[in-house]
Design an enzyme around this catalytic site. Structure first.
Site, mmCIF file in Angstrom:
data_model
loop_
_atom_site.group_PDB
_atom_site.id
_atom_site.type_symbol
_atom_site.label_atom_id
_atom_site.label_comp_id
_atom_site.label_asym_id
_atom_site.label_seq_id
_atom_site.Cartn_x
_atom_site.Cartn_y
_atom_site.Cartn_z
ATOM 1 N N ARG A 293 0.821 -1.226 0.000
ATOM 2 C CA ARG A 293 0.000 0.000 0.000
ATOM 3 C C ARG A 293 0.854 1.276 0.000
ATOM 4 N NH1 ARG A 293 -3.359 -3.722 -0.278
ATOM 5 N NH2 ARG A 293 -5.458 -3.698 0.623
ATOM 6 N N GLU B 88 -5.747 3.451 6.568
ATOM 7 C CA GLU B 88 -5.384 3.444 5.152
ATOM 8 C C GLU B 88 -6.147 4.584 4.467
ATOM 9 O OE1 GLU B 88 -6.055 -0.385 3.191
ATOM 10 O OE2 GLU B 88 -6.133 0.630 1.273
ATOM 11 N N SER C 224 -11.098 -1.474 3.445
ATOM 12 C CA SER C 224 -10.281 -1.570 4.666
ATOM 13 C C SER C 224 -10.028 -0.169 5.202
ATOM 14 C CB SER C 224 -8.927 -2.197 4.371
ATOM 15 O OG SER C 224 -9.096 -3.464 3.824
HETATM 16 N N1 EPU Z 1 -10.335 -11.762 10.303
HETATM 17 C C1 EPU Z 1 -10.917 -11.760 11.541
HETATM 18 N N2 EPU Z 1 -12.073 -11.025 11.699
HETATM 19 C C2 EPU Z 1 -12.640 -10.317 10.692
HETATM 20 C C3 EPU Z 1 -12.039 -10.344 9.421
HETATM 21 C C4 EPU Z 1 -10.872 -11.066 9.245
HETATM 22 O O1 EPU Z 1 -10.445 -12.382 12.476
HETATM 23 O O2 EPU Z 1 -13.667 -9.667 10.930
HETATM 24 C C5 EPU Z 1 -9.104 -12.535 10.112
HETATM 25 C C6 EPU Z 1 -9.298 -13.580 9.027
HETATM 26 O O3 EPU Z 1 -9.742 -14.775 9.564
HETATM 27 C C7 EPU Z 1 -7.918 -13.714 8.449
HETATM 28 C C8 EPU Z 1 -7.322 -12.343 8.625
HETATM 29 O O4 EPU Z 1 -8.098 -11.670 9.611
HETATM 30 O O5 EPU Z 1 -7.155 -14.613 9.203
HETATM 31 C C9 EPU Z 1 -7.246 -11.553 7.340
HETATM 32 O O6 EPU Z 1 -8.541 -11.311 6.829
HETATM 33 P P1 EPU Z 1 -8.824 -11.160 5.250
HETATM 34 O O7 EPU Z 1 -8.195 -12.262 4.510
HETATM 35 O O8 EPU Z 1 -10.266 -10.903 5.087
HETATM 36 O O9 EPU Z 1 -8.000 -9.914 4.774
HETATM 37 P P2 EPU Z 1 -7.553 -8.561 5.450
HETATM 38 O O10 EPU Z 1 -6.121 -8.655 5.796
HETATM 39 O O11 EPU Z 1 -8.502 -8.165 6.512
HETATM 40 C C10 EPU Z 1 -6.718 -7.573 3.152
HETATM 41 C C11 EPU Z 1 -6.867 -6.272 2.385
HETATM 42 C C12 EPU Z 1 -8.214 -6.225 1.668
HETATM 43 C C13 EPU Z 1 -8.279 -7.405 0.724
HETATM 44 C C14 EPU Z 1 -8.130 -8.703 1.553
HETATM 45 C C15 EPU Z 1 -8.111 -9.935 0.702
HETATM 46 C C16 EPU Z 1 -5.563 -4.628 3.621
HETATM 47 C C17 EPU Z 1 -5.600 -3.408 4.474
HETATM 48 N N3 EPU Z 1 -6.743 -5.142 3.286
HETATM 49 O O12 EPU Z 1 -7.700 -7.541 4.189
HETATM 50 O O13 EPU Z 1 -8.244 -5.028 0.905
HETATM 51 O O14 EPU Z 1 -9.499 -7.431 0.002
HETATM 52 O O15 EPU Z 1 -6.879 -8.656 2.271
HETATM 53 O O16 EPU Z 1 -6.890 -10.077 0.086
HETATM 54 O O17 EPU Z 1 -4.485 -5.098 3.272
HETATM 55 C C18 EPU Z 1 -9.007 -2.753 0.888
HETATM 56 O O18 EPU Z 1 -7.830 -2.414 0.874
HETATM 57 O O19 EPU Z 1 -9.949 -1.901 0.880
HETATM 58 C C19 EPU Z 1 -9.338 -4.171 0.979
HETATM 59 C C20 EPU Z 1 -10.599 -4.599 1.113
#
Ligand code: EPU
Length: 337
Positions: free
Chosen positions: A164, A333, A237
């Site tokens: 990012r 972000e 996010s």
């Molecule tokens: N998790 C939780 N609780 C929640 C949501 C997630 O415990 O409410 C845990 C999940 O189980 C998982 C981890 O957190 O172990 C990561 O969750 P997820 O894979 O949904 O991805 P994220 O890290 O929360 C990132 C990006 C998203 C992107 C997803 C999928 C960032 C800031 N965000 O989210 O990007 O869609 O990965 O690759 O890096 C965005 O930037 O607007 C965005 C949506």
């Protein structure tokens, strides 16, 4: 070129803030952009260049000039049997470009399906999802320097991409405007299915691994987890996933053995902010008219009529609570305007 006074920004921010800009200026070509930049009146006070408005939180009316690119178009600038390079106008909608690539049978952008925003921002923000990032596709970024109106082309390496991050968010912030981005896509099948169980989702549906099916699966997963900004204002996010030193991560892991993480190698481990926010009990909570999405704790939502300040107040409470529990700072972000 278009110049509108007292312009409503509601259609230009996915958080759904009903605010106005004193002046809104939209240009459709590099030549028009240069004319805009030569108009000193625009730069006497505050100004801001926006894309799709999917990463902005307005805290009130914008007393200044807001610029927006309407530079459009796709052009194949180089191709052989294995690869293709496409030059895309900064004002194109990102997901239209992904849809176009998938329809053309080109591999590489499909994991980035349905990310809101525009092509120009993809190069500034290095958007990413499901193990893919814009930086993996970007060949060059064409820009115009604000101060001089001179064109400059940045090669991928010059953009200093990281999670990012790019030079356009750091030392060159506010100095260059992106006009075109050239992406390299593969004509040979290369899929990236391991992140976030994309493969598992495809298998569950009994789907063959094809470009269309991967795109549709990613869209389906995103639609389940992320609120539709048309129905509930949000900016995806809200926080970035923090990167911590390995020793700090290992200490946390000793206390929370199930802590999810991505090992970045060296001394760096990335921890999902969503997991920490969720563990602090924020998921689905509402404070005033701002809330935490009930399916993805990383997403703050406008529950209807929230002000930017209400969302910021909630985000501060979340940051404090994550810090108290885990000793980790999480940074937004989203840009506060
Ligand atoms: N998790 C939780 N609780 C929640 C949501 C997630 O415990 O409410 C845990 C999940 O189980 C998982 C981890 O957190 O172990 C990561 O969750 P997820 O894979 O949904 O991805 P994220 O890290 O929360 C990132 C990006 C998203 C992107 C997803 C999928 C960032 C800031 N965000 O989210 O990007 O869609 O990965 O690759 O890096 C965005 O930037 O607007 C965005 C949506």
């Amino acid at each position: 070129m278009k110049e509108i006074k007292n312009y409503p920004l509601l259609p230009h921010n996915t958080f759904g803030m009903d605010v106005k800009a004193s002046v809104f200026v939209e240009y459709t070509s590099v030549a028009e952009l240069k004319t805009v930049l030569s108009n000193k009146d625009y730069f006497r006070g505050s100004w801001l260049h926006i894309g799709g408005g999917s990463n902005l939180l307005f805290t009130g009316d914008y007393d200044g000039v807001i610029f927006h690119s309407a530079i459009r178009g796709y052009e194949v600038v180089r191709e052989n049997d294995e690869e293709v390079e496409v030059r895309v106008g900064a004002g194109e909608v990102w997901d239209d470009f992904v849809a176009y690539s998938v329809k053309s049978g080109w591999y590489g952008a499909e994991n980035l399906s349905l990310i809101p925003g525009e092509v120009g921002a993809s190069a500034v923000q290095n958007i990413g999802a499901y193990g893919a990032e814009a930086k993996d596709l970007i060949v060059t970024v064409e820009t115009v320097e604000m101060a001089t109106g001179k064109e400059r082309v940045f090669a991928n390496a010059e953009c200093r991409y990281a999670y990012r991050e790019s030079i356009f968010k750091q030392e060159l912030k506010g100095k260059y405007i992106v006009t075109y981005v050239t992406y390299r896509l593969s004509k040979l099948p290369v899929f990236n299915l391991e992140y976030g169980n994309v493969r598992g989702e495809l298998e569950k549906k009994g789907c063959e691994v094809t470009l269309d099916n991967v795109r549709n699966t990613i869209i389906a997963v995103r639609e389940i987890k992320l609120p539709d900004p048309k129905l509930q204002g949000n900016a995806g996010s809200f926080f970035m996933n923090p990167i911590v030193p390995r020793a700090q991560f290992e200490a946390l892991q000793a206390t929370y053995p199930d802590i999810p993480h991505y090992d970045l190698g060296g001394d760096r481990v990335k921890i999902p902010a969503a997991w920490m926010i969720d563990r602090c009990g924020w998921k689905g909570k509402q404070v005033g008219r701002a809330g935490v999405h009930n399916k993805q704790a990383l997403v703050l939502v406008n529950c209807g009529g929230a002000t930017g300040d209400e969302v910021i107040a909630l985000s501060k409470q979340i940051q404090e609570s994550v810090y108290r529990t885990f000793g980790v700072n999480i940074s937004p972000e989203v840009n506060f305007i």
